[in-house]
Design a protein around this motif. Structure first.
Motif, PDB file in Angstrom:
ATOM      1  N   MET A 175      22.565  99.362  70.945  1.00 53.15           N
ATOM      2  CA  MET A 175      22.981 100.499  70.189  1.00 53.15           C
ATOM      3  C   MET A 175      22.420 101.638  70.363  1.00 53.15           C
ATOM      4  SD  MET A 175      23.625  99.851  66.176  1.00 53.15           S
ATOM      5  CE  MET A 175      24.653  98.237  65.761  1.00 53.15           C
ATOM      6  N   SER A 176      22.604 102.724  69.499  1.00 52.20           N
ATOM      7  CA  SER A 176      22.222 103.978  69.547  1.00 52.20           C
ATOM      8  C   SER A 176      20.724 104.388  69.835  1.00 52.20           C
ATOM      9  CB  SER A 176      22.908 104.843  68.464  1.00 52.20           C
ATOM     10  OG  SER A 176      21.989 106.083  68.519  1.00 52.20           O
ATOM     11  N   GLY A 177      20.269 104.822  70.725  1.00 53.52           N
ATOM     12  CA  GLY A 177      19.087 105.457  70.689  1.00 53.52           C
ATOM     13  C   GLY A 177      18.291 106.180  69.549  1.00 53.52           C
ATOM     14  N   THR A 178      19.155 106.698  68.846  1.00 53.97           N
ATOM     15  CA  THR A 178      18.975 107.851  67.830  1.00 53.97           C
ATOM     16  C   THR A 178      18.072 106.867  66.722  1.00 53.97           C
ATOM     17  OG1 THR A 178      21.408 108.023  67.883  1.00 53.97           O
ATOM     18  CG2 THR A 178      20.133 109.305  66.255  1.00 53.97           C
ATOM     19  N   PHE A 179      18.243 105.682  66.693  1.00 53.60           N
ATOM     20  CA  PHE A 179      17.543 104.927  65.626  1.00 53.60           C
ATOM     21  C   PHE A 179      16.313 104.507  66.126  1.00 53.60           C
ATOM     22  CE2 PHE A 179      20.123 106.339  62.031  1.00 53.60           C
ATOM     23  CZ  PHE A 179      21.470 106.186  62.640  1.00 53.60           C
ATOM     24  N   VAL A 180      16.007 104.419  67.338  1.00 50.55           N
ATOM     25  CA  VAL A 180      14.884 103.813  67.802  1.00 50.55           C
ATOM     26  C   VAL A 180      13.511 104.175  66.978  1.00 50.55           C
ATOM     27  CG1 VAL A 180      13.226 103.744  69.610  1.00 50.55           C
ATOM     28  CG2 VAL A 180      15.463 103.089  70.139  1.00 50.55           C
ATOM     29  N   GLY A 181      12.728 103.193  66.681  1.00 52.25           N
ATOM     30  CA  GLY A 181      11.305 103.611  66.128  1.00 52.25           C
ATOM     31  C   GLY A 181      11.442 103.774  64.728  1.00 52.25           C
ATOM     32  N   MET A 182      12.687 103.260  64.079  1.00 54.85           N
ATOM     33  CA  MET A 182      12.738 103.503  62.607  1.00 54.85           C
ATOM     34  C   MET A 182      11.655 102.490  61.971  1.00 54.85           C
ATOM     35  SD  MET A 182      14.930 105.102  60.972  1.00 54.85           S
ATOM     36  CE  MET A 182      15.154 104.511  59.416  1.00 54.85           C
ATOM     37  N   PRO A 183      10.890 102.929  60.853  1.00 55.76           N
ATOM     38  CA  PRO A 183      10.311 101.897  60.143  1.00 55.76           C
ATOM     39  C   PRO A 183      10.972 100.648  59.664  1.00 55.76           C
ATOM     40  CG  PRO A 183      10.388 103.720  58.682  1.00 55.76           C
ATOM     41  CD  PRO A 183      10.993 104.056  60.184  1.00 55.76           C
ATOM     42  N   ALA A 184      10.382  99.759  59.366  1.00 54.51           N
ATOM     43  CA  ALA A 184      11.116  98.547  58.583  1.00 54.51           C
ATOM     44  C   ALA A 184      11.744  98.818  57.319  1.00 54.51           C
ATOM     45  CB  ALA A 184      10.042  97.335  58.188  1.00 54.51           C
ATOM     46  N   PHE A 185      12.614  98.283  56.878  1.00 53.32           N
ATOM     47  CA  PHE A 185      13.414  98.670  55.650  1.00 53.32           C
ATOM     48  C   PHE A 185      12.455  98.887  54.189  1.00 53.32           C
ATOM     49  CE2 PHE A 185      15.852  97.985  51.752  1.00 53.32           C
ATOM     50  CZ  PHE A 185      17.055  98.423  52.233  1.00 53.32           C
ATOM     51  N   PRO A 186      11.596  97.960  54.020  1.00 55.53           N
ATOM     52  CA  PRO A 186      10.982  98.365  52.798  1.00 55.53           C
ATOM     53  C   PRO A 186      10.150  99.546  52.813  1.00 55.53           C
ATOM     54  CG  PRO A 186      10.365  96.263  53.524  1.00 55.53           C
ATOM     55  CD  PRO A 186      11.145  96.764  54.784  1.00 55.53           C
ATOM     56  N   LYS A 187       9.450 100.145  53.854  1.00 55.35           N
ATOM     57  CA  LYS A 187       8.777 101.105  54.076  1.00 55.35           C
ATOM     58  C   LYS A 187       9.670 102.440  53.988  1.00 55.35           C
ATOM     59  CE  LYS A 187       5.111 103.197  56.675  1.00 55.35           C
ATOM     60  NZ  LYS A 187       5.732 104.580  57.475  1.00 55.35           N
ATOM     61  N   ALA A 188      10.806 102.495  54.767  1.00 52.74           N
ATOM     62  CA  ALA A 188      11.776 103.544  54.741  1.00 52.74           C
ATOM     63  C   ALA A 188      12.495 103.646  53.119  1.00 52.74           C
ATOM     64  CB  ALA A 188      12.900 103.347  55.684  1.00 52.74           C
ATOM     65  N   ALA A 189      12.627 102.578  52.492  1.00 50.30           N
ATOM     66  CA  ALA A 189      13.153 102.653  51.201  1.00 50.30           C
ATOM     67  C   ALA A 189      12.471 103.072  50.105  1.00 50.30           C
ATOM     68  CB  ALA A 189      13.751 101.191  50.742  1.00 50.30           C
ATOM     69  N   HIS A 190      11.148 102.980  50.488  1.00 48.41           N
ATOM     70  CA  HIS A 190       9.996 103.490  49.430  1.00 48.41           C
ATOM     71  C   HIS A 190      10.238 104.780  49.468  1.00 48.41           C
ATOM     72  CE1 HIS A 190       6.040 104.012  47.770  1.00 48.41           C
ATOM     73  NE2 HIS A 190       5.812 104.985  48.512  1.00 48.41           N
ATOM     74  N   GLU A 191      10.349 105.690  50.494  1.00 45.80           N
ATOM     75  CA  GLU A 191      10.586 107.165  50.580  1.00 45.80           C
ATOM     76  C   GLU A 191      11.544 107.465  49.787  1.00 45.80           C
ATOM     77  OE1 GLU A 191       8.382 109.006  52.426  1.00 45.80           O
ATOM     78  OE2 GLU A 191       7.412 107.131  52.806  1.00 45.80           O
ATOM     79  N   ALA A 192      12.915 106.536  49.833  1.00 45.64           N
ATOM     80  CA  ALA A 192      14.243 107.104  49.320  1.00 45.64           C
ATOM     81  C   ALA A 192      13.953 106.905  47.754  1.00 45.64           C
ATOM     82  CB  ALA A 192      15.382 106.245  50.089  1.00 45.64           C
ATOM     83  N   VAL A 193      13.444 105.856  47.617  1.00 46.24           N
ATOM     84  CA  VAL A 193      13.380 105.402  45.907  1.00 46.24           C
ATOM     85  C   VAL A 193      12.639 106.782  45.091  1.00 46.24           C
ATOM     86  CG1 VAL A 193      12.160 103.904  44.252  1.00 46.24           C
ATOM     87  CG2 VAL A 193      13.672 102.887  46.316  1.00 46.24           C
ATOM     88  N   GLY A 194      11.692 107.327  45.898  1.00 43.59           N
ATOM     89  CA  GLY A 194      10.812 108.236  45.294  1.00 43.59           C
ATOM     90  C   GLY A 194      11.547 109.476  45.295  1.00 43.59           C
ATOM     91  N   ASN A 195      12.570 109.824  46.055  1.00 42.83           N
ATOM     92  CA  ASN A 195      13.255 111.013  45.881  1.00 42.83           C
ATOM     93  C   ASN A 195      14.391 110.925  45.000  1.00 42.83           C
ATOM     94  OD1 ASN A 195      14.996 113.253  46.806  1.00 42.83           O
ATOM     95  ND2 ASN A 195      14.846 112.760  48.886  1.00 42.83           N
ATOM     96  N   GLN A 196      14.243 111.984  43.859  1.00 39.23           N
ATOM     97  CA  GLN A 196      15.109 111.873  42.702  1.00 39.23           C
ATOM     98  C   GLN A 196      16.476 112.506  43.195  1.00 39.23           C
ATOM     99  OE1 GLN A 196      14.734 110.159  40.004  1.00 39.23           O
ATOM    100  NE2 GLN A 196      12.554 109.370  40.880  1.00 39.23           N
ATOM    101  N   THR A 197      16.583 113.559  43.957  1.00 37.71           N
ATOM    102  CA  THR A 197      17.765 114.221  44.216  1.00 37.71           C
ATOM    103  C   THR A 197      18.442 113.204  44.896  1.00 37.71           C
ATOM    104  OG1 THR A 197      16.530 116.066  44.670  1.00 37.71           O
ATOM    105  CG2 THR A 197      18.881 116.193  45.360  1.00 37.71           C
TER     106      THR A 197
END
Lengths: 251, 495
Positions: free
Chosen positions: B1-23
Motif C-alpha cells: 500500500m501507500s508509502g505515506t503511512f509507513v512508520g505509523m505507531p501501533a493503534f493504541p498509541k496513535a489513539a491515545h493522542e486522538a482521545v486527548g484532543n478535545q477539538t
C-alpha cells in the motif's frame, strides 16, 4: 422444569449475588435449578482474543458438563452469544481445517438449549411479570452481545416495566458500546475508558439511581468508571432486580 | 500500500493522542452522529432493505468466486469499446503505469476524481516524484491536500476539520496551488464552497489529463461507474483529452442489472441520500464526446491474496460506503489517522492487515482496534461480518498460520510481543479445564481479598488507571451453592 444454571466464571468468582438472585428468581417461578459443579468457562475471552485453539477444550468441557440438561440458563448476554453464535462457528472452522465433524458434533447439542436469562423468562416460561418489587429509578443498558448477538430486543425492558415500584428511564445512546469488550479494555484502554466515561455521563443525565444490564462484565467496567467519576449511581444486574420482592429485597 | 503511512505507531498509541484532543473529539462526534442519524432514516424508508442487503452480498460473493472469468470479460469489453487495459500487481507497478501514461501525453499536471484506490497506492506522491502535479478536486480531498494532511474518513476525508480550520487552510494555501482564496474569506459554508469552486474551475478548464477510480465496473459492457455528490468528478471524467482510471479488481459487477441494487444501497448507506446527485458512466471512447483516450489500470495490490482467505475474503465485498465508520464507537474517539491507512474504521481494521499483511506494528494492532460490539456488521449494506474477520485476524496475529502472500502459500509465525498473553491464556485454559483448580484459585482470591491492592500492576494497570476494581466477594458462588445445598439449606454467613 429443570434447568442448568451456567453462571459464567466471572459471575461465579466476582458476582455470586447475581447467581443467588437467578436461583431465587427461577425457584420462585417454579423452575428447578441445578448448578453443575464441574462448569468453568465458555472460552469467550480466549476465542475473542484470537486463541481459538485454546477455547476449543473449554467448549468441549462446556458440552460435557451441560449436554444432558433440557435447558441451560445464563445471566450473561455475551457468554450466551458465545455458545449460540460462536460454538457453531468453531465447529465450522475445525471442519474447514480438515479436522472433520467431531468438534461440531460435540458442541451441537448445547447450542439450541442455551438461553440468556431474560430470553428464557419471556420465550420459554412465557412470563413478563415475575412478581418483583423494586422501588427505584432505573435506566437500562442493552449490552452489545445481548442486543446484536442474541437479539434480546425488548425482552429486558418488558420485564423491567412489569416490576412494581420501578421507574424505567430511557438511556441516551443506549445502543452504543460501553467500551468493555473483554481484553479490549486492556489493549486499547484509552479508547475503552473514553467510551466508558461517555456511557456513564449519559446514564447520569437520566437522573436514575441504578444502571441495569444483563451482563456483569459490562457492569464491572461501567461500575468501575462510575465510582471513579464519583457519580453516586449503582450498577445492578437485571437478575437482582427481578429477584427482589417487598419481603426480600435483594439489591 | 501507500508509502505515506509507513512508520505509523501501533493503534493504541496513535489513539491515545486522538482521545486527548478535545477539538478532534468534538468534530468527529458531531459529524459521525449527524450522518449516523440521517443514514438510519434513509434506510428506514426502504421496505426491502434486508433483501437489498442480501442481494448485494450475493452478487459480490458470486463475482468474487468467478473473478477470473469476469476480469477477462471486462478486459474484452473495455478493449472492444476502444479502451486500453493495463494490469498492475502492486502499488509500484500501478504508479509506474500511470506516470508513464501521463508522460506520454506530454502533460505535467492532472485533475483527480476522489478515489480510494489511488490513495491506497500513493499515486499523488509517486506522480510528484516524476514531476507531475495531481490536483484533487473533491472538496474534502482538496482541504486535505491543501492542508498537507491525511484523509481521516473514506467518504468525508476532512471530517476531522471544522469550518474555522478550513478557512485557515484555504486562506493560507490556495495561492500556492493556483487561484488564491478571496480577500476577507469567512467561515460560512457558502463562502468556503465558493472559494473552492473558483479555485477548482481553473483546473478543470485547463487540464488535459484526468485520473479517477471507479465505484463499479460492469463486465458485460466494459462500463465504469462513479457516483458522487459534488459534480467535480463528472468534470474530470468528461473534459480532459485522456482519462486514466485506476480500479481495484474487486469492483466488478457482472451486469448492468446488478447495479440497481448498489445504486440504492450505496447512497443511503454513505451520504443518507436516496440517490447520488451525480451518477456518471463511461464505456471506452466515443468520437466527439469525452476523452479521446481511455486507460483502465486494474489493481491487485493484495486483493488476490485476500481472496484466498475463506474467512477474510468477505472484506472484498466492501463498496466503500463508510457506514461502519460512522457507527463505530472506536473510530468516533480515535479518529481516522490512528488506523495508519487510507481505510480507517472497522473496514480498515480488516482490510489493511489483509492487503498489507500483519507484519508491521500498526497492521498487527488493527484487528484489536474494536470492542467487537457489532454495530458495523449491523449497518453494512453488503453484510460483511466485520467482528468475525477481526477475530480471525487476531488469531493470525497471535497464533500465526497459513496465509497467501504474493500468490504463494506461506505459514506465518505468531507476531512478537504476545508471549505473556499467550502464556496467560494457556494458564487460564489449564485452570478452566480443571474445576478443582479454578475453585482453589477462587478461594485463595476470596480469602486474601483484604490484601488486594486497589490498583493493579503489569498489564492490569491499564484497567485501574481509569476504573475501580470490583470488590471480591467473601465466597464464590459455587461455595455458597454447596454450603447451602443450592440455597435450600441454612444461608448463614460465609466463613
Amino acid at each position: 422444569m429443570r434447568v442448568a444454571l451456567f453462571l459464567t466464571c466471572v459471575n461465579d468468582t466476582l458476582y455470586p449475588e447475581t447467581g443467588r438472585a437467578v436461583v431465587k428468581l427461577l425457584t420462585r417461578l417454579g423452575v428447578e435449578v441445578d448448578f453443575p459443579m464441574a462448569q468453568t468457562c465458555c472460552g469467550q475471552a480466549h476465542y475473542n482474543t484470537g486463541y481459538r485453539h485454546e477455547a476449543e477444550p473449554l467448549a468441549r468441557h462446556f458440552s460435557d458438563v451441560f449436554g444432558k440438561y433440557e435447558a441451560i440458563v445464563t445471566p450473561s448476554g455475551s457468554c450466551g452469544a458465545m455458545v449460540r453464535e460462536l460454538y457453531p462457528r468453531m465447529g465450522e472452522r475445525a471442519r474447514a481445517e480438515g479436522r472433520g465433524d467431531t468438534l461440531a458434533a460435540t458442541l451441537a447439542p448445547v447450542v439450541p438449549k442455551t438461553y440468556e436469562l431474560t430470553e428464557f423468562l419471556v420465550d420459554v416460561l412465557g412470563v413478563t411479570d415475575v412478581g418483583a418489587y423494586y422501588p427505584h429509578t432505573v435506566t437500562y443498558h442493552p449490552t452489545c452481545h445481548g442486543l446484536r448477538g442474541l437479539g434480546l430486543g425488548e425482552r429486558p425492558r418488558q420485564l423491567l416495566r412489569a416490576v412494581r415500584g420501578l421507574e424505567l428511564v430511557e438511556l441516551p445512546g443506549a445502543d452504543e458500546c460501553c467500551g468493555f469488550g473483554g481484553t479490549f479494555a486492556l489493549k486499547n484502554s484509552d479508547v475503552s475508558a473514553a467510551m466508558g466515561a461517555d456511557k456513564v455521563r449519559n446514564a447520569e443525565s437520566t437522573g436514575a439511581e441504578v444502571l441495569c444490564a444483563a451482563d456483569n462484565s459490562c457492569l464491572m467496567h461501567i461500575g468501575g468508571t462510575m465510582t471513579r467519576l464519583r457519580t453516586g449511581m449503582r450498577p445492578v444486574h437485571i437478575a437482582e432486580i427481578l429477584a427482589s420482592t417487598e419481603e426480600e429485597p435483594t439489591a | 500500500m501507500s508509502g505515506t503511512f509507513v512508520g505509523m505507531p501501533a493503534f493504541p498509541k496513535a489513539a491515545h493522542e486522538a482521545v486527548g484532543n478535545q477539538t478532534l473529539r468534538a468534530n468527529l462526534r458531531h459529524a459521525t452522529h449527524t450522518i449516523r442519524a440521517k443514514r438510519a432514516n434513509a434506510v428506514a424508508e426502504v421496505s426491502d432493505w434486508a433483501e437489498l442487503r442480501e442481494a448485494g452480498k450475493r452478487i459480490k460473493d458470486h463475482t468474487l468466486r468467478h473473478l477470473d472469468r469476469y476480469l477477462v470479460q471486462l478486459e474484452e469489453s473495455v478493449t472492444a469499446a476502444g479502451g486500453i487495459v493495463h494490469w498492475a500487481a502492486d502499488a509500484d507497478e500501478a504508479n509506474r503505469i500511470v506516470a508513464g501514461l501521463v508522460k506520454e501525453t506530454g502533460e505535467s499536471e492532472v485533475v483527480k476524481v476522489k478515489s480510494m484506490a489511488t490513495q491506497e497506492i500513493g499515486l499523488n506522491e509517486a506522480l510528484e516524484a516524476e514531476g507531475i502535479r495531481a490536483y484533487e478536486t473533491d472538496l474534502a480531498e482538496l482541504i486535505v491536500q491543501l492542508g498537507k494532511d491525511r484523509p481521516s474518513h473514506i467518504l468525508v476525508p476532512a471530517i476531522h476539520r471544522n469550518r474555522g480550520e478550513i478557512r485557515e487552510i484555504f486562506a493560507r494555501e490556495m495561492s500556492e496551488w493556483g487561484r488564491p482564496a478571496p480577500e476577507g474569506l469567512t467561515d460560512t459554508p457558502a463562502e468556503l464552497a465558493d472559494a473552492a469552486r473558483l479555485h477548482l474551475r481553473e483546473k478543470f478548464l485547463r487540464a488535459k489529463v484526468g485520473v479517477s477510480g471507479a465505484n463499479f465496473m460492469v463486465a458485460e459492457t466494459g462500463t465504469l461507474v462513479v457516483v458522487e455528490s459534488e459534480g467535480n468528478g463528472r468534470m474530470c471524467l468528461t473534459l480532459p483529452e485522456t482519462l486514466i482510471s485506476v480500479v481495484g479488481i474487486e469492483k466488478i459487477v457482472p451486469t448492468w442489472r446488478d447495479l440497481e441494487v448498489f445504486l440504492q444501497t450505496l447512497p443511503r448507506s454513505s451520504t443518507a441520500e436516496r440517490m447520488n446527485p451525480y451518477t456518471s458512466t463511461w464505456t471506452g471512447t466515443t468520437d466527439g464526446d469525452g476523452p479521446r483516450t481511455f486507460h483502465l489500470v486494474l489493481l491487485d495490490n493484495g486483493r488476490t491474496d485476500t481472496l484466498a482467505d475463506e474467512v477474510g475474503r468477505q472484506a472484498l465485498r466492501c463498496i466503500r460506503c463508510s457506514a461502519c465508520l460512522n457507527v463505530c464507537p472506536v473510530y468516533e474517539r480515535a479518529g481516522g489517522h490512528a488506523y495508519g491507512s487510507v481505510y480507517p474504521g472497522p473496514i480498515g481494521a480488516i482490510l489493511s492487515p489483509q492487503l498489507r499483511g500483519t507484519g508491521s506494528e500498526i497492521d498487527a494492532s488493527l484487528p484489536y482496534a474494536s470492542s467487537l460490539c457489532g454495530a458495523c456488521y449491523e449497518v453494512c449494506p453488503v453484510a460483511i461480518d466485520i467482528p468475525e474477520v477481526l477475530v480471525h485476524l487476531r488469531e493470525r496475529v497471535v497464533q500465526g498460520g497459513p496465509v497467501t502472500r504474493e500468490g504463494n502459500k506461506v505459514v506465518l509465525k505468531p507476531a512478537k510481543g504476545h508471549g505473556a498473553e499467550r502464556a496467560a491464556m494457556r494458564a487460564a485454559r489449564w485452570a478452566f479445564s480443571r474445576p478443582g483448580a479454578l475453585r482453589a484459585g477462587q478461594r485463595l482470591a476470596s480469602r486474601t481479598r483484604r490484601l488486594h491492592p486497589r490498583t493493579l500492576p503489569g498489564p492490569g494497570k491499564a484497567w485501574s488507571a481509569s476504573r475501580d476494581l470490583p470488590a471480591l466477594p467473601a465466597e464464590p458462588f459455587r461455595d455458597w451453592w454447596q454450603r447451602t445445598n443450592g440455597g435450600t439449606g441454612d444461608e448463614g454467613t460465609a466463613k
